[in-house]
Design a protein around this motif. Structure first.
Motif, PDB file in Angstrom:
ATOM      1  N   ARG A   1       0.834  -1.202   0.000  1.00  0.00           N
ATOM      2  CA  ARG A   1       0.000   0.000   0.000  1.00  0.00           C
ATOM      3  C   ARG A   1       0.872   1.256   0.000  1.00  0.00           C
ATOM      4  O   ARG A   1       0.617   2.212  -0.759  1.00  0.00           O
ATOM      5  CB  ARG A   1      -0.927  -0.003   1.215  1.00  0.00           C
TER       6      ARG A   1
ATOM      7  N   ALA B   1       2.389   1.931  -3.367  1.00  0.00           N
ATOM      8  CA  ALA B   1       1.420   2.464  -4.335  1.00  0.00           C
ATOM      9  C   ALA B   1       1.093   3.922  -4.039  1.00  0.00           C
ATOM     10  O   ALA B   1       0.990   4.755  -4.954  1.00  0.00           O
ATOM     11  CB  ALA B   1       0.151   1.614  -4.301  1.00  0.00           C
ATOM     12  N   PHE B   2       0.927   4.241  -2.755  1.00  0.00           N
ATOM     13  CA  PHE B   2       0.697   5.650  -2.403  1.00  0.00           C
ATOM     14  C   PHE B   2       1.905   6.510  -2.793  1.00  0.00           C
ATOM     15  O   PHE B   2       1.758   7.671  -3.201  1.00  0.00           O
ATOM     16  CB  PHE B   2       0.441   5.788  -0.892  1.00  0.00           C
TER      17      PHE B   2
ATOM     18  N   CYS C   1      -0.815   6.917  -6.397  1.00  0.00           N
ATOM     19  CA  CYS C   1      -2.123   6.253  -6.549  1.00  0.00           C
ATOM     20  C   CYS C   1      -3.097   6.763  -5.492  1.00  0.00           C
ATOM     21  O   CYS C   1      -2.712   7.063  -4.358  1.00  0.00           O
ATOM     22  CB  CYS C   1      -1.980   4.748  -6.405  1.00  0.00           C
ATOM     23  N   SER C   2      -4.356   6.841  -5.876  1.00  0.00           N
ATOM     24  CA  SER C   2      -5.400   7.151  -4.901  1.00  0.00           C
ATOM     25  C   SER C   2      -5.701   5.909  -4.069  1.00  0.00           C
ATOM     26  O   SER C   2      -5.263   4.801  -4.399  1.00  0.00           O
ATOM     27  CB  SER C   2      -6.667   7.631  -5.612  1.00  0.00           C
ATOM     28  N   ARG C   3      -6.471   6.078  -3.009  1.00  0.00           N
ATOM     29  CA  ARG C   3      -6.796   4.925  -2.159  1.00  0.00           C
ATOM     30  C   ARG C   3      -7.555   3.864  -2.956  1.00  0.00           C
ATOM     31  O   ARG C   3      -7.303   2.664  -2.793  1.00  0.00           O
ATOM     32  CB  ARG C   3      -7.616   5.381  -0.951  1.00  0.00           C
ATOM     33  N   TRP C   4      -8.501   4.290  -3.785  1.00  0.00           N
ATOM     34  CA  TRP C   4      -9.256   3.321  -4.579  1.00  0.00           C
ATOM     35  C   TRP C   4      -8.348   2.594  -5.564  1.00  0.00           C
ATOM     36  O   TRP C   4      -8.489   1.382  -5.784  1.00  0.00           O
ATOM     37  CB  TRP C   4     -10.404   4.014  -5.309  1.00  0.00           C
ATOM     38  N   GLN C   5      -7.418   3.309  -6.175  1.00  0.00           N
ATOM     39  CA  GLN C   5      -6.480   2.669  -7.098  1.00  0.00           C
ATOM     40  C   GLN C   5      -5.576   1.675  -6.379  1.00  0.00           C
ATOM     41  O   GLN C   5      -5.241   0.620  -6.916  1.00  0.00           O
ATOM     42  CB  GLN C   5      -5.638   3.738  -7.806  1.00  0.00           C
ATOM     43  N   VAL C   6      -5.181   2.015  -5.159  1.00  0.00           N
ATOM     44  CA  VAL C   6      -4.355   1.094  -4.376  1.00  0.00           C
ATOM     45  C   VAL C   6      -5.114  -0.202  -4.115  1.00  0.00           C
ATOM     46  O   VAL C   6      -4.585  -1.302  -4.298  1.00  0.00           O
ATOM     47  CB  VAL C   6      -3.937   1.751  -3.041  1.00  0.00           C
TER      48      VAL C   6
ATOM     49  N   ASP D   1      -6.066  -2.021  -7.793  1.00  0.00           N
ATOM     50  CA  ASP D   1      -4.992  -2.510  -8.660  1.00  0.00           C
ATOM     51  C   ASP D   1      -3.907  -3.300  -7.916  1.00  0.00           C
ATOM     52  O   ASP D   1      -3.136  -4.015  -8.559  1.00  0.00           O
ATOM     53  CB  ASP D   1      -4.324  -1.322  -9.375  1.00  0.00           C
ATOM     54  N   HIS D   2      -3.852  -3.173  -6.609  1.00  0.00           N
ATOM     55  CA  HIS D   2      -2.747  -3.814  -5.890  1.00  0.00           C
ATOM     56  C   HIS D   2      -3.234  -4.754  -4.777  1.00  0.00           C
ATOM     57  O   HIS D   2      -2.861  -5.922  -4.752  1.00  0.00           O
ATOM     58  CB  HIS D   2      -1.810  -2.744  -5.303  1.00  0.00           C
TER      59      HIS D   2
END
Length: 388
Positions: A273, A276-277, A281-286, A289-290
């Motif tokens: 996480r 990704a941040f 990346c936004s929280r939703w993208q994290v 996608d991850h």
């Protein structure tokens, strides 16, 4: 005061003895549980395997005028009492559907009645000595034999044990599980995602978590009462249908899927996480996608086990009426249907001896499906599991 060497040695020996006793008690408990499991499967196999064989009689059918009204008239008088009444009832319809049969004869293997079937299998029956002697002669001449029971897999329920099958129950189970999966999986996964990744840690979310854990431990029959009160009495969903059965089982399966999904999400390291941040990346993208792709094997495993548990439930489905006599296969989600556990429950209450093996045979089929689903969950976990 310091202890002597002998005192310390005595204490150590006592500890070792207690440890050895605990070890043997544990091994004995494990062995006893294994013994019970072996005895259970042995009993089921002993009672259930005969259900996959059925007695058949070779008869010469004479499609005469009388057979158009009474099917027994098409058979020899000595053979006719051995034939299942379910086949006798088909003969007039066969002539009506195919008029060219009238006036012809044919040799055909047909279903024997349950008493003949039980006698050939060495079980208790109601045949007298003369009838048993006649059957023995027919067996020696090759006119009566046990064959693979395709009827068990191609027919629905029947009041005649020799004709009863599990097809309608299997189809009803599939339709019910489809409804359960369509409702419980997306709602359960999205609920777990919100609670684990987005929801603030406050009293409300803590209360929700406690209630979810409590719901997972509630007796299943209470979900049946809830389904009866809400889905049938309030919303008017058709009783005994796969739709109401699936919705009821979805309520019961939701807590299991939510807990399994949250556990899978927690197994993903926070470093994923944070990385990704770190790249914007936004929280939703994290999460999308991850985190979710990495947690999906655990989510699938927990969901499959939850569905397998729901498939074996009987109590909530009895409450919503899915124990009806269903001889025909349900063609839609709103038609009356039954499921395998309820079918087994119904057969277990039948007084006829032949239904005992039908009950055990249905249990073997259900166990096979459950073992397959659990094995699939284990394989998926082993194949896609990642260790961090």
């Amino acid at each position: 005061m310091s202890q002597s060497f002998d005192d310390i040695s005595a204490q150590l020996k006592g500890r070792h003895r207690r440890s050895a006793r605990l070890k043997w008690i544990s091994m004995g408990s494990l062995g006893l549980a294994g013994l019970f499991l072996v005895l259970f499967f042995a009993d089921m196999l002993n009672k259930g395997l005969p259900a996959f064989q059925q007695a058949y009689v070779q008869v010469e059918l004479d499609y005469n005028e009388d057979a158009q009204r009474m099917g027994r008239a098409a058979m020899d008088r000595e053979i006719a009492p051995l034939v299942s009444r379910s086949f006798e009832r088909l003969i007039p319809g066969m002539i009506r559907d195919n008029p060219d049969l009238l006036g012809t004869t044919e040799q055909r293997w047909v279903l024997a009645n349950s008493e003949v079937d039980q006698y050939l299998k060495g079980h208790r029956n109601q045949l007298n000595e003369a009838e048993q002697a006649a059957i023995d002669e027919l067996v020696d001449s090759g006119q009566v034999a046990l064959k693979f029971n395709t009827t068990f897999f191609t027919n629905g329920d029947s009041k005649m044990a020799e004709r009863a099958g599990i097809l309608s129950a299997v189809v009803g189970t599939i339709l019910t599980m489809l409804v359960t999966l369509a409702i419980a999986f997306p709602i359960g996964v999205m609920t777990a995602l919100y609670l684990e990744e987005f929801a603030p840690d406050n009293r409300l979310t803590q209360l929700i978590e406690i209630n979810i854990n409590n719901l997972a431990a509630i007796p299943s029959i209470l979900f049946g009462l809830l389904g009866l009160a809400i889905f049938i009495n309030f919303f008017g969903v058709p009783r005994s249908s796969p739709l109401v059965g699936g919705m009821t089982l979805a309520l019961m399966t939701l807590p299991v899927i939510i807990i399994a999904t949250r556990t899978a999400l927690r197994s993903v390291p926070d470093s994923i996480r944070h990385a990704a941040f770190g790249v914007g990346c936004s929280r939703w993208q994290v999460v999308r996608d991850h985190v979710l792709p990495l947690a999906m094997p655990g989510i699938m495993t927990g969901s499959i086990i939850g569905l397998a548990q729901a498939m074996g439930e009987t109590a909530p489905l009895i409450i919503v009426g899915m124990v009806a006599f269903i001889p025909d296969v349900s063609a839609s989600f709103t038609q009356a249907a039954t499921v395998l556990p309820a079918q087994v429950f119904t057969w277990a209450g039948e007084p006829e001896r032949a239904f005992v093996e039908k009950t055990a045979g249905g249990i073997l089929v259900l166990l096979s499906i459950l073992i397959f689903l659990n094995a699939t969950a284990v394989i998926l976990r082993k194949k896609f599991e990642r260790r961090w």
